[in-house]
Design a protein around this motif. Structure first.
Motif, PDB file in Angstrom:
ATOM      1  N   VAL A  27      10.484  -1.358  -2.656  1.00  0.00           N
ATOM      2  CA  VAL A  27      11.942  -1.731  -2.285  1.00  0.00           C
ATOM      3  C   VAL A  27      12.018  -2.998  -3.126  1.00  0.00           C
ATOM      4  CG1 VAL A  27      13.320  -2.780  -0.530  1.00  0.00           C
ATOM      5  CG2 VAL A  27      12.345  -0.756  -0.042  1.00  0.00           C
ATOM      6  N   GLN A  28      11.414  -4.073  -3.193  1.00  0.00           N
ATOM      7  CA  GLN A  28      11.178  -5.279  -3.850  1.00  0.00           C
ATOM      8  C   GLN A  28      11.440  -4.986  -5.450  1.00  0.00           C
ATOM      9  OE1 GLN A  28       7.393  -7.368  -2.666  1.00  0.00           O
ATOM     10  NE2 GLN A  28       8.761  -8.634  -1.570  1.00  0.00           N
ATOM     11  N   HIS A  29      10.645  -4.008  -5.930  1.00  0.00           N
ATOM     12  CA  HIS A  29      10.622  -3.803  -7.386  1.00  0.00           C
ATOM     13  C   HIS A  29      11.757  -2.878  -7.938  1.00  0.00           C
ATOM     14  CE1 HIS A  29       7.200  -6.585  -7.819  1.00  0.00           C
ATOM     15  NE2 HIS A  29       6.540  -5.654  -7.213  1.00  0.00           N
ATOM     16  N   LEU A  30      12.236  -1.920  -7.140  1.00  0.00           N
ATOM     17  CA  LEU A  30      12.933  -1.072  -7.721  1.00  0.00           C
ATOM     18  C   LEU A  30      14.521  -1.550  -8.385  1.00  0.00           C
ATOM     19  CD1 LEU A  30      12.874   2.068  -5.446  1.00  0.00           C
ATOM     20  CD2 LEU A  30      12.404   2.132  -7.575  1.00  0.00           C
ATOM     21  N   PRO A  31      15.095  -2.471  -7.750  1.00  0.00           N
ATOM     22  CA  PRO A  31      16.266  -3.099  -8.323  1.00  0.00           C
ATOM     23  C   PRO A  31      15.948  -3.408  -9.793  1.00  0.00           C
ATOM     24  CG  PRO A  31      15.949  -3.947  -6.212  1.00  0.00           C
ATOM     25  CD  PRO A  31      14.732  -3.106  -6.352  1.00  0.00           C
ATOM     26  N   GLY A  32      14.951  -4.095 -10.183  1.00  0.00           N
ATOM     27  CA  GLY A  32      14.554  -4.359 -11.321  1.00  0.00           C
ATOM     28  C   GLY A  32      14.654  -3.111 -12.495  1.00  0.00           C
ATOM     29  N   LEU A  33      14.307  -2.118 -11.888  1.00  0.00           N
ATOM     30  CA  LEU A  33      14.500  -0.907 -12.934  1.00  0.00           C
ATOM     31  C   LEU A  33      15.900  -0.114 -12.663  1.00  0.00           C
ATOM     32  CD1 LEU A  33      10.890   0.260 -11.469  1.00  0.00           C
ATOM     33  CD2 LEU A  33      11.598  -0.853 -13.950  1.00  0.00           C
ATOM     34  N   GLY A  34      16.945  -0.729 -12.194  1.00  0.00           N
ATOM     35  CA  GLY A  34      18.227  -0.189 -12.236  1.00  0.00           C
ATOM     36  C   GLY A  34      18.297   0.636 -10.898  1.00  0.00           C
ATOM     37  N   TRP A  35      17.378   0.718  -9.794  1.00  0.00           N
ATOM     38  CA  TRP A  35      17.591   1.374  -8.782  1.00  0.00           C
ATOM     39  C   TRP A  35      18.011   0.551  -7.188  1.00  0.00           C
ATOM     40  CZ3 TRP A  35      18.329   6.596  -7.827  1.00  0.00           C
ATOM     41  CH2 TRP A  35      18.217   7.478  -9.012  1.00  0.00           C
ATOM     42  N   GLU A  36      18.933   0.705  -6.877  1.00  0.00           N
ATOM     43  CA  GLU A  36      19.366   0.091  -5.512  1.00  0.00           C
ATOM     44  C   GLU A  36      18.814   0.778  -4.300  1.00  0.00           C
ATOM     45  OE1 GLU A  36      23.288  -0.976  -2.784  1.00  0.00           O
ATOM     46  OE2 GLU A  36      23.196  -1.331  -5.020  1.00  0.00           O
ATOM     47  N   PRO A  37      17.626   0.225  -3.493  1.00  0.00           N
ATOM     48  CA  PRO A  37      17.272   0.963  -2.411  1.00  0.00           C
ATOM     49  C   PRO A  37      17.982   0.693  -1.262  1.00  0.00           C
ATOM     50  CG  PRO A  37      15.778  -1.115  -2.572  1.00  0.00           C
ATOM     51  CD  PRO A  37      17.044  -0.953  -3.915  1.00  0.00           C
ATOM     52  N   LEU A  38      18.020   2.097  -0.259  1.00  0.00           N
ATOM     53  CA  LEU A  38      18.815   1.753   1.049  1.00  0.00           C
ATOM     54  C   LEU A  38      17.619   2.028   1.851  1.00  0.00           C
ATOM     55  CD1 LEU A  38      21.873   3.990  -0.141  1.00  0.00           C
ATOM     56  CD2 LEU A  38      21.662   1.406   0.046  1.00  0.00           C
ATOM     57  N   VAL A  39      17.305   1.358   2.916  1.00  0.00           N
ATOM     58  CA  VAL A  39      16.189   1.499   3.941  1.00  0.00           C
ATOM     59  C   VAL A  39      16.573   2.203   5.191  1.00  0.00           C
ATOM     60  CG1 VAL A  39      14.130   0.662   4.863  1.00  0.00           C
ATOM     61  CG2 VAL A  39      14.866  -0.182   2.635  1.00  0.00           C
ATOM     62  N   LEU A  40      16.037   3.288   5.561  1.00  0.00           N
ATOM     63  CA  LEU A  40      16.262   3.922   6.754  1.00  0.00           C
ATOM     64  C   LEU A  40      15.065   3.840   7.491  1.00  0.00           C
ATOM     65  CD1 LEU A  40      17.884   5.412   8.950  1.00  0.00           C
ATOM     66  CD2 LEU A  40      17.743   7.490   7.501  1.00  0.00           C
ATOM     67  N   THR A  41      14.885   3.004   8.558  1.00  0.00           N
ATOM     68  CA  THR A  41      13.597   2.801   9.267  1.00  0.00           C
ATOM     69  C   THR A  41      14.015   3.021  10.635  1.00  0.00           C
ATOM     70  OG1 THR A  41      11.597   1.605   9.325  1.00  0.00           O
ATOM     71  CG2 THR A  41      13.628   0.432   9.203  1.00  0.00           C
ATOM     72  N   ALA A  42      12.882   2.657  11.468  1.00  0.00           N
ATOM     73  CA  ALA A  42      12.701   2.991  12.912  1.00  0.00           C
ATOM     74  C   ALA A  42      13.124   1.761  13.577  1.00  0.00           C
ATOM     75  CB  ALA A  42      11.546   3.258  13.396  1.00  0.00           C
ATOM     76  N   HIS A  43      13.781   1.688  14.702  1.00  0.00           N
ATOM     77  CA  HIS A  43      14.128   0.495  15.446  1.00  0.00           C
ATOM     78  C   HIS A  43      12.604  -0.170  15.804  1.00  0.00           C
ATOM     79  CE1 HIS A  43      15.084  -2.314  18.723  1.00  0.00           C
ATOM     80  NE2 HIS A  43      16.404  -2.238  18.497  1.00  0.00           N
ATOM     81  N   PRO A  44      12.596  -1.676  15.753  1.00  0.00           N
ATOM     82  CA  PRO A  44      11.485  -2.388  16.129  1.00  0.00           C
ATOM     83  C   PRO A  44      10.703  -1.970  17.345  1.00  0.00           C
ATOM     84  CG  PRO A  44      12.919  -3.985  14.981  1.00  0.00           C
ATOM     85  CD  PRO A  44      13.715  -2.397  15.386  1.00  0.00           C
ATOM     86  N   ARG A  45      11.428  -1.437  18.250  1.00  0.00           N
ATOM     87  CA  ARG A  45      10.835  -1.278  19.635  1.00  0.00           C
ATOM     88  C   ARG A  45       9.764   0.040  19.445  1.00  0.00           C
ATOM     89  NH1 ARG A  45      15.617   1.895  20.281  1.00  0.00           N
ATOM     90  NH2 ARG A  45      16.922   0.163  21.322  1.00  0.00           N
ATOM     91  N   ALA A  46      10.006   0.792  18.502  1.00  0.00           N
ATOM     92  CA  ALA A  46       9.096   2.103  18.300  1.00  0.00           C
ATOM     93  C   ALA A  46       7.650   1.315  17.999  1.00  0.00           C
ATOM     94  CB  ALA A  46       9.644   2.868  17.321  1.00  0.00           C
ATOM     95  N   HIS A  47       7.501   0.184  17.487  1.00  0.00           N
ATOM     96  CA  HIS A  47       6.470  -0.402  17.058  1.00  0.00           C
ATOM     97  C   HIS A  47       5.618  -1.239  18.108  1.00  0.00           C
ATOM     98  CE1 HIS A  47       7.549   0.720  13.154  1.00  0.00           C
ATOM     99  NE2 HIS A  47       8.378  -0.154  13.033  1.00  0.00           N
TER     100      HIS A  47
END
Length: 431
Positions: A28-48
């Motif tokens: 996620v950190q490095h992809l923008p420098g390669l022309g890709w914008e990441p959109l992150v779909l993750t779990a609610h923190p309560r699951a951890h």
């Protein structure tokens, strides 16, 4: 045109304790420098079960992160510590599917990503990726990482059948499947011979240089005297990293006077199975040379690696197609590495390729004792083999992200060509 990728990952900050966090976070950190914008779909923190804010600052404010509804069956749906096994299939976070599929569809409608990416080892992540692939037709890159099915994992007939179905569906419907070791690539190609070989490709794990640069500011100076600290950082699994032969070897070396509390200490950092390990150490009479240590924030854990006398890898033969992600951080730390693993597995191959031969068996106490004695002599002489700086740099996560960006570009070009061919075919049939 802005290129966007919907990235489905259960392991993501603020969760603590999984090496999988680093793989997704650094992509996620490095992809923008390669022309890709990441959109992150993750779990609610309560699951951890375990969270910390330490790495939240590593997520740029410009990155879209959606935390979908998710529960941990074992903590949220249990009654008096018990729950139905069917409520944890394929994993304890299956409820995440209920929240993530509609959340993912909403993100796709709003942000129009060009492709979907999902990452294991939480099988429900690929179930979400499969659902979104079938519902939208977007190309899908499945980050399998390690084999989802092997000789001993997962246990239980029903769970094995369900995870096997998810694996088969993933391989059938994904555009590309990514593994982290050559052995995993070989295994999948052998098990799915009908698939084109290029569908299954390799992007290994790695280390993050920026994190090590920050950690180096926290590294305490090495003590002038004291025992050699052999550090294992991470989970010690009772099966895949069974420490009992190692403890037996330590007890034997202790009895021969080869090691003492004044000359040697084994530190097991954040091993998870603390009570069991402490009991084992006591039973072997080595509790004064074995330390069971709590988890540290990520950069503090890296600083500990940088300051350790030596680093320990544990990996059983039933994981021969896997390489612990921690190994790449060990290599960057530049400290001597002792690997207790099968000499025919990918972990041993990776080390030998880098010029490191301090390797012993995991399941043979006498073999471990011999390997450890040789290793201690090499460390004392300052001649333990280390990977060269040039070879270590090839393992950096920025380089791995370049591979991922190139893969995304190839998938996008392939999808565009397919769409163009379909459109041309439709036009040729038009009256």
């Amino acid at each position: 045109m802005v290129k966007r990728a919907l990235m489905i990952a259960f392991h993501f900050p603020p969760q603590r304790g999984s090496s999988g966090i680093q793989r997704t976070l650094k992509f996620v950190q490095h992809l923008p420098g390669l022309g890709w914008e990441p959109l992150v779909l993750t779990a609610h923190p309560r699951a951890h079960a375990d969270t910390e804010p330490d790495q939240m600052k590593d997520i740029a404010s410009s990155v879209v992160v959606r935390r979908a509804f998710a529960l941990d069956t074992a903590r949220h749906l249990a009654w008096r510590g018990r729950y139905l096994g069917t409520m944890a299939l394929p994993d304890r976070w299956v409820s995440w599917v209920l929240g993530a599929v509609p959340a993912g569809l909403a993100m796709i409608r709003r942000y129009r990503p060009q492709l979907i990416w999902s990452t294991y080892p939480i099988a429900s992540a690929h179930l979400i990726g499969l659902a979104l692939r079938r519902l939208t037709g977007l190309p899908w890159v499945a980050d399998l990482r390690d084999p989802m099915i092997d000789a001993s994992h997962p246990s239980g007939r029903l769970k094995r059948a369900i995870v096997g179905w998810i694996e088969a569906q993933t391989l059938a419907h994904c555009t590309r499947a990514v593994c982290t070791t050559p052995g995993a690539v070989r295994s999948y190609r052998a098990r799915y011979p009908a698939l084109p070989p290029e569908r299954i490709c390799l992007i290994e794990n790695g280390y993050d240089e920026a994190a090590f640069a920050a950690a180096s500011q926290e590294t305490p100076p090495a003590p002038a005297a004291g025992p050699l600290v052999l550090l294992h950082s991470g989970i010690v699994y009772p099966s895949e990293r069974d420490p009992r032969p190692l403890f037996g070897a330590l007890a034997a070396l202790r009895a021969r006077g080869r090691i003492t509390p004044a000359t040697f200490r084994l530190v097991l950092r954040a091993p998870v199975h603390d009570d069991w390990l402490a009991t084992l150490a006591s039973e072997h009479g080595i509790d004064d040379i074995v330390t069971i240590a709590p988890a540290l924030p990520y950069r503090a854990a890296l600083a500990e690696m940088l300051g350790a006398g030596a680093l320990l890898v544990l990996q059983a033969s039933n994981c021969n197609d896997q390489v612990p992600a921690k190994l790449y951080e060990y290599l960057r730390a530049g400290r001597p590495v002792l690997a207790l693993t099968d000499e025919n597995g990918d972990t041993a191959r990776t080390l030998r390729k880098l010029g490191i031969d301090t390797i012993g068996p995991l399941d043979d106490a006498e073999g471990i004792a011999q390997a450890l004695e040789r290793f201690l002599d090499l460390v004392a002489q300052g001649s333990a083999p280390l990977a060269t700086d040039a070879m270590v740099r090839t393992q950096e996560r920025g380089a791995r992200t370049v591979q991922l960006g190139a893969l995304f570009d190839a998938v996008l070009a392939e999808d565009s060509a397919l769409r163009g061919a379909r459109q041309a075919a439709k036009s040729s049939k038009a009256p």
